[in-house]
Design a protein around this motif. Structure first.
Motif, mmCIF file in Angstrom:
data_model
loop_
_atom_site.group_PDB
_atom_site.id
_atom_site.type_symbol
_atom_site.label_atom_id
_atom_site.label_comp_id
_atom_site.label_asym_id
_atom_site.label_seq_id
_atom_site.Cartn_x
_atom_site.Cartn_y
_atom_site.Cartn_z
ATOM 1 N N TYR A 165 6.304 -11.879 10.559
ATOM 2 C CA TYR A 165 6.839 -12.872 9.930
ATOM 3 C C TYR A 165 8.318 -12.218 9.768
ATOM 4 C CZ TYR A 165 2.154 -15.117 9.312
ATOM 5 O OH TYR A 165 1.024 -15.674 9.682
ATOM 6 N N ARG A 166 9.155 -13.128 9.772
ATOM 7 C CA ARG A 166 10.460 -12.951 9.323
ATOM 8 C C ARG A 166 10.954 -13.570 8.155
ATOM 9 N NH1 ARG A 166 13.176 -13.221 13.671
ATOM 10 N NH2 ARG A 166 13.545 -10.789 13.900
ATOM 11 N N PHE A 167 11.238 -12.840 6.787
ATOM 12 C CA PHE A 167 11.626 -13.467 5.692
ATOM 13 C C PHE A 167 13.080 -13.579 5.514
ATOM 14 C CE2 PHE A 167 7.303 -12.047 5.161
ATOM 15 C CZ PHE A 167 6.667 -12.762 4.079
ATOM 16 N N THR A 168 13.601 -14.601 4.991
ATOM 17 C CA THR A 168 14.975 -14.675 4.936
ATOM 18 C C THR A 168 15.256 -14.954 3.394
ATOM 19 O OG1 THR A 168 15.311 -15.749 7.155
ATOM 20 C CG2 THR A 168 17.216 -15.759 5.553
ATOM 21 N N ALA A 169 16.265 -13.905 2.838
ATOM 22 C CA ALA A 169 16.626 -14.119 1.395
ATOM 23 C C ALA A 169 17.740 -15.020 1.314
ATOM 24 C CB ALA A 169 17.004 -12.747 1.107
ATOM 25 N N ALA A 170 18.235 -15.527 0.025
ATOM 26 C CA ALA A 170 19.317 -16.363 -0.397
ATOM 27 C C ALA A 170 20.658 -15.997 0.320
ATOM 28 C CB ALA A 170 19.328 -16.702 -1.747
ATOM 29 N N ASP A 171 20.730 -14.669 0.599
ATOM 30 C CA ASP A 171 22.203 -14.026 1.042
ATOM 31 C C ASP A 171 22.143 -13.982 2.514
ATOM 32 O OD1 ASP A 171 20.293 -11.872 1.426
ATOM 33 O OD2 ASP A 171 21.802 -10.674 0.320
ATOM 34 N N SER A 228 20.090 -12.070 4.365
ATOM 35 C CA SER A 228 19.571 -10.902 4.824
ATOM 36 C C SER A 228 17.795 -11.131 5.286
ATOM 37 C CB SER A 228 19.550 -9.773 3.564
ATOM 38 O OG SER A 228 18.817 -10.210 2.506
ATOM 39 N N THR A 229 17.330 -10.506 6.053
ATOM 40 C CA THR A 229 16.017 -10.754 6.660
ATOM 41 C C THR A 229 15.230 -9.320 6.667
ATOM 42 O OG1 THR A 229 16.761 -10.200 8.740
ATOM 43 C CG2 THR A 229 16.715 -12.597 8.209
ATOM 44 N N VAL A 230 13.978 -9.405 6.358
ATOM 45 C CA VAL A 230 13.085 -8.348 6.649
ATOM 46 C C VAL A 230 11.858 -8.934 7.476
ATOM 47 C CG1 VAL A 230 13.827 -6.956 4.507
ATOM 48 C CG2 VAL A 230 11.785 -8.676 4.470
ATOM 49 N N ILE A 231 11.168 -7.988 8.015
ATOM 50 C CA ILE A 231 10.001 -8.203 8.745
ATOM 51 C C ILE A 231 8.717 -7.968 7.797
ATOM 52 C CG2 ILE A 231 8.762 -8.063 10.942
ATOM 53 C CD1 ILE A 231 11.223 -9.212 11.319
ATOM 54 N N GLY A 232 7.691 -9.187 7.808
ATOM 55 C CA GLY A 232 6.508 -8.671 7.176
ATOM 56 C C GLY A 232 5.413 -8.799 8.271
ATOM 57 N N CYS A 233 4.287 -7.880 7.899
ATOM 58 C CA CYS A 233 3.362 -7.705 9.015
ATOM 59 C C CYS A 233 1.933 -7.943 8.188
ATOM 60 C CB CYS A 233 3.355 -6.075 9.977
ATOM 61 S SG CYS A 233 2.001 -5.703 10.798
ATOM 62 N N ILE A 234 0.880 -8.421 8.833
ATOM 63 C CA ILE A 234 -0.353 -8.515 8.353
ATOM 64 C C ILE A 234 -1.127 -7.905 9.621
ATOM 65 C CG2 ILE A 234 -2.221 -9.888 7.754
ATOM 66 C CD1 ILE A 234 -0.199 -12.091 6.927
ATOM 67 N N GLY A 235 -2.050 -7.037 9.481
ATOM 68 C CA GLY A 235 -2.834 -6.354 10.332
ATOM 69 C C GLY A 235 -4.459 -6.443 9.721
ATOM 70 N N THR A 236 -5.331 -6.284 10.690
ATOM 71 C CA THR A 236 -6.628 -6.437 10.204
ATOM 72 C C THR A 236 -7.359 -5.125 10.373
ATOM 73 O OG1 THR A 236 -7.394 -6.704 12.532
ATOM 74 C CG2 THR A 236 -7.049 -8.912 11.379
#
Length: 529
Positions: A46-52, A54-62
């Motif tokens: 998932y790509r998370f976008t902040a108010a400014d 900027s973005t980071v990537i979140g990962c969910i793994g099993t």
């Protein structure tokens, strides 16, 4: 609660846990969360976008162990100052983590046009390939220093058992599915010989395992960065080079492969003592053989058994790689029964190379609808001109009246097409349309209801698409299309506008429109701007 609802509820809980991890790390809530396309694994990104912005990537793994391997390797590589993402946060159970965002453009994306052209890569694409392949020894050799191999998943080392697993994967999922008759015990004996030879040289390099163009991201400054190495382990560096250069869908010409092998070999010298070129190439051929059999096993399972079209379509180029290897190297000679089986495999009707049909004229002379020149496999693509690779392409589209002459090509290239629209039904002959143009709704309805102009444009689109794609592949900068009719008011205006919008929508490049007789200009800007 039904199984489907349970899965959906589980997904919501897991996603909410990832969101909480983001909020704990950032101290705020994201303004946007985008689920990224799957990459063939059980991990979700998932790509998370902040108010400014900027973005980071979140990962969910099993798999906790797989996540642990990626997190450990990434932190280790970061300490070694290698071009990888940085780990920002990890959940206590190690099933979720956040990493820096390397962007949305992979090397696979950048190489798309050269790949679709059957391996005709322009100078810019070749330079990026060379830059990437020269960076590979950096992560293989420097990345291995101080690495605790016990953290690797699912095993710490490339060994005979892992080789035999992949060879049997090829046997059961591909070879048996073709119907070819073979002696299983003889083949197994050659498999064991091959596994022993592949693991004969002890090397403390980091074997990336899944080094391919999809796992190389191109950063904002045009540099390659690496992702998806969680399956890496200690092993021989030849594996990754073979994996990358003999990827079936890439269709790298032999000449380009040789150039990239030379780039890799030259770069490798900066990190370790290298064997002689002859020994290096002999060992590489052995790993090319292994890698081809390995991917055929995967294509067989995904294609023949799971019926996935992409993998079925990948089998012919992989078989062509195998056929070329059998013809051009002695890598298989040490395994005579394996060579016999593979030669028989290449001769099966479903894998036979396409024959060139040659017709004969009544006067006895031969004719053919294919290229007169049949290149040697090692020729590579044709020589490129000095104008290649400069880009970006800008397309100019004109409408005009033949009474006032064809528009002048100011680029100096003298290229492009002029289409005569006067064979189609002319709305200008009817009083209600005489004061209107091809941009006005009544004229558009007239032309489209009549249908002649749309049939005309279908052929134009096919011709234009082929030309635009080749110009994009070669990095040319200018292409011109002109549509003429009697007054430059109805049919030519409609055609020019529709072709311009078609090219812009399909290729996202800059298109400049000029309806000369109407005094109207418009620019459809590149989507990159």
């Amino acid at each position: 609660m039904t199984c489907g609802r349970l899965l959906f509820f589980s997904y919501l809980c897991t996603m909410e846990a990832l969101r909480r991890l983001y909020e704990q790390w950032s101290g705020g809530t994201p303004t946007h969360v985008e689920r990224l396309p799957g990459a063939g694994s059980n991990r979700e990104y998932y790509r998370f976008t902040a108010a400014d912005g900027s973005t980071v990537i979140g990962c969910i793994g099993t798999s906790r162990d797989e996540n642990h391997a990626f997190v450990y390797l990434t932190r280790h590589f970061t300490k070694r100052q290698l071009p990888v993402p940085q780990i920002l946060a990890v959940s206590d159970d190690e099933l979720r983590y956040l990493q820096t965002d390397l962007g949305q453009v992979s090397l696979f994306d950048v190489l798309r046009r050269g790949r679709e052209a059957g391996g005709r890569y322009n100078k810019e694409e070749r330079a990026l390939l060379a830059k990437t392949i020269r960076e590979l020894p950096n992560i293989q050799m420097r990345g291995a220093r101080g690495l605790e191999w016990s953290n690797c998943y699912p095993q710490p080392e490339f060994d005979q058992d892992s080789v035999l697993f992949d060879l049997n994967y090829f046997k059961y999922c591909f070879l048996k599915a073709t119907g070819l008759d073979f002696h299983e015990l003889k083949l197994e004996a050659n498999f064991r010989m091959l596994a022993k030879d592949l693991t004969a040289e002890q090397q403390d390099a980091f074997l990336y395992r899944d080094f391919q163009a999809r796992n190389v991201m191109i950063t904002a400054d045009g540099s390659p960065a690496f992702i998806d190495y969680q399956g890496g382990r200690r092993g021989p560096y030849y594996y990754d080079l073979a994996s990358f250069l003999w990827q079936a869908s890439a269709r790298y010409p032999d000449k380009l492969r040789r150039e990239l092998i030379a780039e890799y070999y030259d770069s490798l010298k900066n990190y370790t003592e290298v064997p002689s070129e002859r020994h290096f190439n002999e060992r590489l051929s052995l790993f090319v053989l292994f890698r081809i059999l390995q991917v055929l096993g995967a294509y067989g399972f995904r294609g023949y058994f799971e019926r996935k079209r992409h993998f079925i379509d990948s089998i012919p180029p992989a078989m062509e790689n195998l056929r070329t290897l059998l013809d051009d190297t002695t890598a298989v000679d040490a395994y005579p029964y394996l060579k016999e089986v593979l030669s028989g495999l290449c001769q099966l009707p479903q894998f036979a190379p396409k024959k060139v049909e040659v017709a004969k004229r009544a006067d006895g002379y031969k004719t053919t609808d294919t290229n007169v020149y049949t290149p040697h496999p090692q020729d590579g693509p044709a020589t490129f001109s000095k104008y290649d690779g400069t880009g970006p392409l800008v397309v100019r589209v004109f409408s005009f009246s033949y009474r006032k002459g064809i528009p002048e090509d100011e680029s100096g290239n003298g290229g492009g097409y002029v289409f005569d629209c006067r064979s189609t039904h002319n709305p200008g002959r009817y009083e209600p349309y005489k004061q209107l143009t091809g941009l006005d709704e009544p004229v558009i309805r007239f032309l489209e209801d009549d249908g002649e102009i749309t049939t005309f444009l279908e052929s134009v689109y096919r011709l234009a698409d082929a030309h635009v794609e080749r110009y994009l592949q070669r990095g040319f900068t200018s292409l011109m299309f002109s549509f003429g009719c009697t007054g430059g008011q109805h049919r030519s205006v409609y055609s020019a506008q529709h072709l311009a919008e078609h090219i812009h929508q399909k290729y996202g490049i800059e298109v400049r429109i000029c309806h000369r007789e109407q005094g109207i200009t418009q620019t459809l800007y590149s989507i990159d701007k």
